[in-house]
Design a protein around this motif. Structure first.
Motif, PDB file in Angstrom:
ATOM      1  N   LEU A 213       0.858  -1.181   0.000  1.00 33.81           N
ATOM      2  CA  LEU A 213       0.000   0.000   0.000  1.00 33.81           C
ATOM      3  C   LEU A 213       0.890   1.225   0.000  1.00 33.81           C
ATOM      4  O   LEU A 213       1.787   1.351   0.839  1.00 33.81           O
ATOM      5  N   LEU A 214       0.648   2.118  -0.933  1.00 32.97           N
ATOM      6  CA  LEU A 214       1.404   3.361  -1.040  1.00 32.97           C
ATOM      7  C   LEU A 214       0.442   4.529  -0.840  1.00 32.97           C
ATOM      8  O   LEU A 214      -0.529   4.671  -1.592  1.00 32.97           O
ATOM      9  N   ILE A 215       0.697   5.328   0.189  1.00 31.36           N
ATOM     10  CA  ILE A 215      -0.066   6.562   0.393  1.00 31.36           C
ATOM     11  C   ILE A 215       0.714   7.671  -0.306  1.00 31.36           C
ATOM     12  O   ILE A 215       1.724   8.156   0.203  1.00 31.36           O
ATOM     13  N   THR A 216       0.268   8.044  -1.493  1.00 25.18           N
ATOM     14  CA  THR A 216       1.001   9.015  -2.298  1.00 25.18           C
ATOM     15  C   THR A 216       0.796  10.441  -1.803  1.00 25.18           C
ATOM     16  O   THR A 216       1.678  11.294  -1.985  1.00 25.18           O
ATOM     17  N   ASP A 217      -0.353  10.720  -1.213  1.00 20.09           N
ATOM     18  CA  ASP A 217      -0.620  12.059  -0.678  1.00 20.09           C
ATOM     19  C   ASP A 217      -1.393  11.897   0.624  1.00 20.09           C
ATOM     20  O   ASP A 217      -2.625  11.887   0.625  1.00 20.09           O
ATOM     21  N   PRO A 218      -0.683  11.754   1.766  1.00 21.77           N
ATOM     22  CA  PRO A 218      -1.361  11.532   3.040  1.00 21.77           C
ATOM     23  C   PRO A 218      -2.380  12.621   3.370  1.00 21.77           C
ATOM     24  O   PRO A 218      -3.473  12.322   3.852  1.00 21.77           O
ATOM     25  N   GLY A 219      -2.030  13.886   3.099  1.00 15.05           N
ATOM     26  CA  GLY A 219      -2.951  14.977   3.407  1.00 15.05           C
ATOM     27  C   GLY A 219      -4.254  14.848   2.654  1.00 15.05           C
ATOM     28  O   GLY A 219      -5.338  15.065   3.212  1.00 15.05           O
ATOM     29  N   LYS A 220      -4.164  14.491   1.373  1.00 19.06           N
ATOM     30  CA  LYS A 220      -5.380  14.340   0.561  1.00 19.06           C
ATOM     31  C   LYS A 220      -6.219  13.168   1.041  1.00 19.06           C
ATOM     32  O   LYS A 220      -7.459  13.264   1.133  1.00 19.06           O
ATOM     33  N   LEU A 221      -5.562  12.036   1.355  1.00 16.76           N
ATOM     34  CA  LEU A 221      -6.312  10.866   1.815  1.00 16.76           C
ATOM     35  C   LEU A 221      -6.988  11.155   3.156  1.00 16.76           C
ATOM     36  O   LEU A 221      -8.149  10.781   3.369  1.00 16.76           O
ATOM     37  N   ILE A 222      -6.288  11.837   4.049  1.00 17.62           N
ATOM     38  CA  ILE A 222      -6.873  12.210   5.339  1.00 17.62           C
ATOM     39  C   ILE A 222      -8.081  13.116   5.135  1.00 17.62           C
ATOM     40  O   ILE A 222      -9.116  12.957   5.795  1.00 17.62           O
ATOM     41  N   HIS A 223      -7.961  14.058   4.194  1.00 19.30           N
ATOM     42  CA  HIS A 223      -9.068  14.991   3.927  1.00 19.30           C
ATOM     43  C   HIS A 223     -10.279  14.245   3.379  1.00 19.30           C
ATOM     44  O   HIS A 223     -11.420  14.497   3.808  1.00 19.30           O
ATOM     45  N   ILE A 224     -10.051  13.352   2.427  1.00 21.14           N
ATOM     46  CA  ILE A 224     -11.166  12.585   1.858  1.00 21.14           C
ATOM     47  C   ILE A 224     -11.861  11.767   2.935  1.00 21.14           C
ATOM     48  O   ILE A 224     -13.093  11.701   2.998  1.00 21.14           O
ATOM     49  N   ALA A 225     -11.062  11.135   3.796  1.00 18.73           N
ATOM     50  CA  ALA A 225     -11.616  10.251   4.831  1.00 18.73           C
ATOM     51  C   ALA A 225     -12.231  11.003   5.994  1.00 18.73           C
ATOM     52  O   ALA A 225     -13.079  10.469   6.708  1.00 18.73           O
ATOM     53  N   GLY A 226     -11.804  12.257   6.209  1.00 17.40           N
ATOM     54  CA  GLY A 226     -12.157  12.939   7.453  1.00 17.40           C
ATOM     55  C   GLY A 226     -11.531  12.206   8.630  1.00 17.40           C
ATOM     56  O   GLY A 226     -12.143  12.053   9.688  1.00 17.40           O
ATOM     57  N   PHE A 227     -10.280  11.761   8.433  1.00 20.32           N
ATOM     58  CA  PHE A 227      -9.645  10.848   9.386  1.00 20.32           C
ATOM     59  C   PHE A 227      -9.062  11.595  10.578  1.00 20.32           C
ATOM     60  O   PHE A 227      -8.358  12.590  10.421  1.00 20.32           O
ATOM     61  N   ASP A 228      -9.371  11.099  11.767  1.00 20.82           N
ATOM     62  CA  ASP A 228      -8.777  11.574  13.011  1.00 20.82           C
ATOM     63  C   ASP A 228      -8.299  10.343  13.763  1.00 20.82           C
ATOM     64  O   ASP A 228      -9.094   9.470  14.117  1.00 20.82           O
ATOM     65  N   ALA A 229      -6.993  10.272  13.993  1.00 25.49           N
ATOM     66  CA  ALA A 229      -6.389   9.066  14.571  1.00 25.49           C
ATOM     67  C   ALA A 229      -6.506   8.992  16.083  1.00 25.49           C
ATOM     68  O   ALA A 229      -5.853   8.162  16.704  1.00 25.49           O
ATOM     69  N   ASN A 230      -7.350   9.818  16.698  1.00 26.31           N
ATOM     70  CA  ASN A 230      -7.385   9.830  18.167  1.00 26.31           C
ATOM     71  C   ASN A 230      -7.764   8.478  18.747  1.00 26.31           C
ATOM     72  O   ASN A 230      -7.293   8.102  19.817  1.00 26.31           O
ATOM     73  N   TYR A 231      -8.587   7.700  18.050  1.00 29.56           N
ATOM     74  CA  TYR A 231      -9.020   6.407  18.591  1.00 29.56           C
ATOM     75  C   TYR A 231      -7.895   5.378  18.586  1.00 29.56           C
ATOM     76  O   TYR A 231      -7.981   4.356  19.269  1.00 29.56           O
ATOM     77  N   LEU A 232      -6.834   5.636  17.816  1.00 32.11           N
ATOM     78  CA  LEU A 232      -5.675   4.742  17.787  1.00 32.11           C
ATOM     79  C   LEU A 232      -4.556   5.219  18.707  1.00 32.11           C
ATOM     80  O   LEU A 232      -3.581   4.511  18.915  1.00 32.11           O
ATOM     81  N   HIS A 233      -4.698   6.421  19.207  1.00 30.89           N
ATOM     82  CA  HIS A 233      -3.664   7.029  20.043  1.00 30.89           C
ATOM     83  C   HIS A 233      -2.339   7.135  19.300  1.00 30.89           C
ATOM     84  O   HIS A 233      -1.261   6.994  19.853  1.00 30.89           O
ATOM     85  N   ARG A 234      -2.452   7.375  17.992  1.00 34.47           N
ATOM     86  CA  ARG A 234      -1.316   7.599  17.114  1.00 34.47           C
ATOM     87  C   ARG A 234      -1.694   8.699  16.150  1.00 34.47           C
ATOM     88  O   ARG A 234      -2.853   9.092  16.045  1.00 34.47           O
ATOM     89  N   ARG A 235      -0.734   9.172  15.362  1.00 31.82           N
ATOM     90  CA  ARG A 235      -1.010  10.212  14.387  1.00 31.82           C
ATOM     91  C   ARG A 235      -0.383   9.848  13.032  1.00 31.82           C
ATOM     92  O   ARG A 235       0.768   9.402  12.985  1.00 31.82           O
ATOM     93  N   LEU A 236      -1.168  10.022  11.958  1.00 31.15           N
ATOM     94  CA  LEU A 236      -0.651   9.827  10.610  1.00 31.15           C
ATOM     95  C   LEU A 236      -0.134  11.169  10.129  1.00 31.15           C
ATOM     96  O   LEU A 236      -0.867  12.123  10.008  1.00 31.15           O
ATOM     97  N   ARG A 237       1.177  11.246   9.867  1.00 30.29           N
ATOM     98  CA  ARG A 237       1.794  12.505   9.453  1.00 30.29           C
ATOM     99  C   ARG A 237       2.234  12.434   8.007  1.00 30.29           C
ATOM    100  O   ARG A 237       2.649  11.387   7.518  1.00 30.29           O
ATOM    101  N   SER A 238       2.152  13.550   7.332  1.00 34.36           N
ATOM    102  CA  SER A 238       2.671  13.627   5.957  1.00 34.36           C
ATOM    103  C   SER A 238       4.178  13.412   5.996  1.00 34.36           C
ATOM    104  O   SER A 238       4.844  13.771   6.964  1.00 34.36           O
ATOM    105  N   ALA A 239       4.701  12.804   4.916  1.00 35.93           N
ATOM    106  CA  ALA A 239       6.146  12.565   4.858  1.00 35.93           C
ATOM    107  C   ALA A 239       6.860  13.916   4.822  1.00 35.93           C
ATOM    108  O   ALA A 239       6.448  14.846   4.144  1.00 35.93           O
TER     109      ALA A 239
END
Length: 240
Positions: A213-239
């Protein structure tokens, strides 16, 4: 070999040297399990606590019409059903997705370990709370997110979880899930899922290829998903 179960629990709180040794000893008798092998089935009497040391597994249910709903994915370091032994029978099945290394801890032994070692008990309870938070996120996706949001959200979650346990070979992470299995996770047909994956690839957000799996644009994928990683107690950061 690194014990990912101990590493995971260390993320949730300090463990003494003795507590680490106890966990290593409890998971030392691990066995290799082939891919697509049921560890336990719905209707069975609850067995030991299963600990996934290597490979992937999943929880699932089979409906009366034969269709399958995948309920959760288990990665290296995850354990299964800490308290299910209180019930008379399993209400879901657990199956390996890939070949896996699985340790089993007798429930009486697990109870004794948690009674004697408060650091282990606290870390195990936090891990269970994270699992419950993940389940709530999946329920929210199934009930309220659009198809593309639902797919993007699951990809963010799985990418983040895999990367945080070292399954990445930058910029990819190992990703052994077929489109059929993903469809069973998302309540979609494989054809519909394939269309959504193509759309995400055209958007330049992500790509799936040959078990990676390649996340080519983390910011865009996060925006599309409305993703908030608080439930994992981790954070997905852009490269960087």
């Amino acid at each position: 070999m690194t014990n990912r179960f101990v590493e995971k629990l260390l993320n949730f709180g300090p463990l003494s040297d003795e507590e680490r040794w106890v966990l290593l000893a409890a998971t030392s008798d691990a066995r290799k399990v082939i891919a697509r092998k049921d560890l336990i089935r719905e209707g069975d009497r609850p067995g030991p606590v299963f600990v996934i040391l290597d490979g992937w597994a999943c929880r699932y249910k089979i409906l009366p019409n034969g269709s399958r709903q995948v309920l959760a994915y288990l990665m290296p370091g995850d354990c299964c059903d800490l308290h299910v032994g209180l019930l008379a029978e399993m209400d879901h099945s657990i199956q390996t997705v890939t070949a896996a290394l699985v340790a089993t801890i007798d429930r009486l032994e697990m109870d004794a370990i948690m009674d004697r070692h408060k650091g282990i008990a606290k870390a195990m309870y936090i891990a269970q709370l994270v699992d419950e938070g993940t389940m709530r996120a999946w329920i929210t996706s199934m009930g309220r997110r659009s198809s593309i949001e639902r797919v993007a959200h699951l990809m963010c979650e799985l990418y983040l979880r895999a990367r945080n346990i070292g399954l990445n070979v930058d910029p990819h992470v190992a990703f052994p899930l077929s489109q059929l299995m993903l469809a069973d996770s998302l309540g979609m047909t494989p054809v519909h899922l394939n269309r959504v994956l193509k759309e995400l690839r055209r958007e330049g957000a992500m790509d799936m290829q040959r078990g990676r799996l390649l996340i080519t644009d983390p910011g865009k994928l996060i925006h599309i998903a409305g993703f908030d990683a608080n439930y994992l107690h981790r954070r997905l950061r852009s490269a960087a």
